[in-house]
Structures are given as C-alpha cells and as structure tokens.
Enzyme design. Structure first.
Site, PDB file in Angstrom:
ATOM      1  N   LYS A   1      60.584  50.823  28.019  1.00 14.15           N
ATOM      2  CA  LYS A   1      59.358  50.270  28.595  1.00 14.15           C
ATOM      3  C   LYS A   1      59.463  48.758  28.519  1.00 14.15           C
ATOM      4  O   LYS A   1      59.238  48.151  27.482  1.00 14.15           O
ATOM      5  CB  LYS A   1      58.126  50.768  27.822  1.00 14.15           C
ATOM      6  CG  LYS A   1      56.840  50.859  28.673  1.00 14.15           C
ATOM      7  CD  LYS A   1      56.390  49.553  29.302  1.00 14.15           C
ATOM      8  CE  LYS A   1      55.673  48.671  28.300  1.00 14.15           C
ATOM      9  NZ  LYS A   1      55.135  47.418  28.947  1.00 14.15           N
TER      10      LYS A   1
ATOM     11  N   GLU B   1      61.282  44.178  15.251  1.00  8.40           N
ATOM     12  CA  GLU B   1      61.714  42.779  15.232  1.00  8.40           C
ATOM     13  C   GLU B   1      60.542  41.974  15.748  1.00  8.40           C
ATOM     14  O   GLU B   1      60.216  42.023  16.931  1.00  8.40           O
ATOM     15  CB  GLU B   1      62.968  42.607  16.106  1.00  8.40           C
ATOM     16  CG  GLU B   1      63.717  41.325  15.806  1.00  8.40           C
ATOM     17  CD  GLU B   1      63.152  40.148  16.559  1.00  8.40           C
ATOM     18  OE1 GLU B   1      62.406  39.355  15.933  1.00  8.40           O
ATOM     19  OE2 GLU B   1      63.421  40.030  17.757  1.00  8.40           O
TER      20      GLU B   1
ATOM     21  N   CYS C   1      61.459  34.220  18.968  1.00 11.00           N
ATOM     22  CA  CYS C   1      61.026  34.597  17.620  1.00 11.00           C
ATOM     23  C   CYS C   1      61.790  33.828  16.551  1.00 11.00           C
ATOM     24  O   CYS C   1      61.253  33.555  15.480  1.00 11.00           O
ATOM     25  CB  CYS C   1      61.175  36.097  17.423  1.00 11.00           C
ATOM     26  SG  CYS C   1      62.834  36.708  17.790  1.00 11.00           S
TER      27      CYS C   1
ATOM     28  N   GLU D   1      52.667  31.345  14.006  1.00  9.66           N
ATOM     29  CA  GLU D   1      53.655  31.276  15.079  1.00  9.66           C
ATOM     30  C   GLU D   1      52.969  30.864  16.380  1.00  9.66           C
ATOM     31  O   GLU D   1      52.131  31.586  16.911  1.00  9.66           O
ATOM     32  CB  GLU D   1      54.338  32.635  15.263  1.00  9.66           C
ATOM     33  CG  GLU D   1      55.471  32.596  16.268  1.00  9.66           C
ATOM     34  CD  GLU D   1      56.162  33.938  16.412  1.00  9.66           C
ATOM     35  OE1 GLU D   1      57.396  33.944  16.538  1.00  9.66           O
ATOM     36  OE2 GLU D   1      55.470  34.965  16.400  1.00  9.66           O
TER      37      GLU D   1
END
Length: 490
Positions: free
Chosen positions: A184, A259, A293, A392
C-alpha cells in the site's frame, strides 16, 4: 488536499491497482486526484482502495504463496529479482522523472533513488539462496535442523518520501525470502511503485506474488494493517501512525517492523575536520527537503568552535535555494500543502520561543505558483529542551546547540525520544569509538553521514524511531521465521 480543480488527465496517468497480475479498478469505482507538489496541480489519478480491494489482494497473494511462487527455488526467486533490478536500472531516467513530478525531489535525487532501488533488488536477489539454517547438537538419537522460512503473506505500507528505496529494502527483501506481498503506497506518491510493479510482471513474476493497492491510509492502509490474512507487516512513517498499525496488527498476533521518525544529532568536536564536515552537515538536513527520517536535524557543537561552525554553516545556508525539481535545485518543494504548513508552523513556534534564525535560504523566483516550497532555516543557538530540538519537523530546519565536553555531548545526543541515526565528527580515534558506542541509535556514522546509500547496512532505531531492522542481510532475516525439525533415528 488542495483547492485546485483537476483538468484533463492523460490516459496513461490514470492508474489502477495491480492485484493477482491484473490491473483492476477500485471495487467502488472511486479515484483519487494526485497533486504535484511542484505546482499544486492535479496531474494523475489513482484508484481509491477499499477493504474489499485489500481482501482481494491478500487472497491473490495467498494463492501465489501456496502455489506457483512457493514452487520456485530460492535461486529462481533471486534471478527474478536480479532481472527486475536490471530492468529498473535501464528505466532509471523515466522513473526519476515520474518520481520528481509526483514527489517533488530534484531530478538528481530521484535518479539516485531509482539506482538505489535497482541495487536493493540486486542485493536481495543475490542473497536469496544464501539464507541458511542451523543444525543443533542434541541427543544422539535425534537430528535437529532449524530452517529459515518465509512468514507467508506480508503487508508493506510505504511512505511518500522515498517510495522507490523503501519498496526496494522492504518488498525486495520479503520477496527474496519467499513471501508473497501486498503493498500500500502513500496516496501522495504511488506512481513509481505502480510502474515498478508493472515491470515486475513483464520480467516474469508470477501473478499474485506482488500486489499493489493504492488509496488512503485511513481506508486501504487500515484494512491492510488489520487484515487477518497478513502474516507480517512492514511500516515506515510517523510514530503516531506506527502505533495505530501495530495496535491493529496485534489483534491478529502479527509481527511488525516499524521504521518511524528521528531527531538525529551530528556531534562536532573541536578537533573535527571542518572542511570535510561542513558540506555533509548541511546536505544532511536539506536532502529531500528535510523530509527524511534520518535527517541530521541537530548540530551539537563543542563550545570552543561553536561560533566558528555556526558562521560557516550560516554562509552555506544563505546560498541554498528551494526550487523546481527539473532545475536540480538544492531542494524541491514539500510533498503537499499540509506538510508545507506543518514546517511553517514549526518555524513560527521556534520564533515564538524567542529562538534566533542564524541564516535562511531562499525560494527561487521561477517556482510555479501553487507549489509547496519552504526556504531552509538554520536556528542557533537553540536550547536542548526547545520544541525544535525535541520534535521532528520533517522539513529543512536545522538547529545548533553548544556542548562542553564528551559526557554532555552524549547526554544531549541521546536526549530525545528518538534514536535512529547519529553522526560524530572528530580526529580522535579513541573518542570516536567511545562516543559512537555510547549513542542510542541504530546507525552511527563517524566523519561521514549516510555513506554510500547504505543498502548493505542494517537500519532501524530505538524508542520512537521504531523497532526491527531493514536493509542489509539483517533485513532479509526480518522477513523470515524459523521452523525446527526434530527427527528421531534411534
């Protein structure tokens, strides 16, 4: 989404699912507009996946896993992946152009992603028949064999920032291990994955071994996470969504590799080779517009050289330009309007805390109206507890914080909820070893950062950065489990 009204879409930019080797529409017939971050305009449409579509894809994958796909030897699976790698590499320019339009990254970065995808497929194809088991010494009357076997049907929820690379490291490893897969992609960047899946059909992958269902995370993604026919899941994305994915998978007692995010520090000691470090310190936050990331979003600089490094980084920031991907700028636009607003909000919150912007880049004058561009910003000095040091941003925002000594450097580097990547810059070999081993991070780079793309290097984090490992041989093992065979012969 965006307020733009779509115009005529070329037939080849209307995309359907790939399920069981066939291109099929969404079960409800609905489509989603795809907005290019370059200009905010609709340029493609994808099928809007439903729970029924996920059901169909999982069923097709199960049929393949219990049939033709499992009848192939590991060597045969590997050869198919290597053929796919060669086909992807041959098509790298077309894939790069598509990714650049869909995702907004500069062409050179998009092409690097296509080349990395080919390398992932080559790596895992070459490793498919190297996945060995064990023999365990036991009773003299028994033979004990432990073999590595695939989970079965694996689900892969792929984000929008590096769709090709993450497809390669996740789906490539799963296929090499013998799993059948349901993918997906993110609704914001599905097109290169669909293109690669079509290439896989052409090079001979059995129907159902690789299925792609496009659509929204809250529908297709949620259905995949919670599907009882999935044996293992891989998710890359935000910690919040990762929690939802793992919670859904837990209802079916299914393992998950997560992750997630990062707030990675680069620690610059006063003996660092600054000429070598500076280009990397800057590039590590602007690559892919900071939407990475593992972005090096924090600079921890020893106090004696703090002003010197801040001045040097500022000079580089002032030359940076966000611009059209086809012009190969330093960075392209943010992926969508929501992400653009998110970064702008963080910039406002940082200034609301009284933080000083040491330097800013610019947005090129020729960017199309409606694109999602943000100028890179460098804040210094920034307290460790600031929102910009702890959360973040996922954009081109860099902060710098001074430290006194090695102990404080380690404390600050480890002082967030994340633990994905870290960098250490020093000429002292003993210090680099001590500090590197003290880092609570899945990868630690010394006098470099993200060297060589890292296809062979296990990747994953601690804390809010997730768990499990992808990339390298470790990533191949992640998509297997063990079966112990006990044979009595006495």
């Amino acid at each position: 989404m965006n307020d733009q009204v779509s115009t005529t879409i070329a037939p080849d930019m209307v995309h359907r699912h790939l399920i069981g080797g066939r291109s099929v529409p969404a079960s409800n017939g609905e489509m989603l507009d795809v907005f290019s971050p370059v200009d905010g305009r609709v340029f493609a449409r994808i099928a809007s996946g439903t729970k029924q579509d996920i059901d169909d894809a999982v069923r097709a994958a199960r049929t393949a896993f219990e049939g033709e796909w499992s009848r192939l030897t590991a060597t045969e699976r590997g050869r198919l992946l290597i053929k796919l790698a060669a086909a992807v590499e041959a098509d790298a320019d077309a894939l790069a152009a598509l990714e650049s339009r869909d995702n907004g990254k500069p062409l050179r970065q998009a092409r690097a992603d296509a080349v990395a995808l080919a390398r992932y497929l080559e790596f895992y194809g070459s490793a498919a028949d190297k996945l060995h088991g064990d023999v365990i010494p036991y009773l003299t009357t028994h033979f004990i064999g432990v073999e590595r076997v695939p989970h079965g049907v694996t689900g892969h929820i792929v984000p929008w920032n590096y769709p090709m690379q993450i497809f390669g490291r996740s789906v490539g490893a799963a296929l090499a291990a013998g799993n059948a897969t349901v993918v997906k992609p993110a609704e914001d960047a599905s097109l290169t994955i669909l293109h690669v899946a079509a290439i896989a059909q052409k090079v001979g992958f059995p129907d159902g071994a690789l299925n792609v269902v496009t659509g929204l995370g809250r529908t297709a993604g949620s259905a995949l996470s919670a599907h009882p026919g999935i044996d293992f899941l891989s998710f890359t994305g935000s910690p919040e969504t990762g929690t939802a994915v793992q919670t859904a998978a837990a209802q079916n007692h299914v393992g998950v590799t997560l992750e997630l995010g990062g707030k990675s520090a680069q620690v610059v000691f006063d003996d660092a080779d600054l000429e070598r470090a500076l280009p990397t310190l800057v590039n590590a936050i602007i690559q892919n517009g900071g939407q990475t990331c593992s972005a090096g979003s924090r600079l921890l600089i020893q106090r004696g050289i703090f002003d010197k490094v801040v001045t040097a980084v500022s000079e580089r920031f002032q030359t940076l330009k966000a611009g059209r991907p086809d012009r190969d700028p330093d960075l392209g636009p943010m992926i969508n309007q929501a992400q653009q607003r998110r970064v702008q909000t963080y910039l406002e919150r940082g200034q609301g805390e009284g933080l000083s912007i040491a330097a800013s880049g610019t947005i090129a004058a020729d960017v199309p109206e409606g694109g999602y561009y943000v100028a890179p910003a460098f804040f210094a000095p920034v307290p460790h507890q600031s929102i910009l040091s702890q959360e973040e941003v996922f954009g081109p925002v860099l902060v710098a914080t001074p430290f006194e000594d090695e102990a404080e450097a380690v404390r600050l580097a480890n002082g967030t909820a994340y633990g994905l990547v870290a960098g250490v810059w020093t000429r002292d070999a003993m210090r680099s070893t001590r500090v590197g081993r003290a880092m609570r991070a899945g990868q630690v780079f010394v006098n470099c950062y993200g060297a060589g793309g890292g296809i062979e290097l296990p990747f994953g984090g601690f804390g809010r950065s997730g768990h499990g490992r992808e990339k390298g041989f470790e990533g191949l093992v992640e998509f297997t489990t063990t079966r112990t065979l006990v044979i009595a012969h006495g």
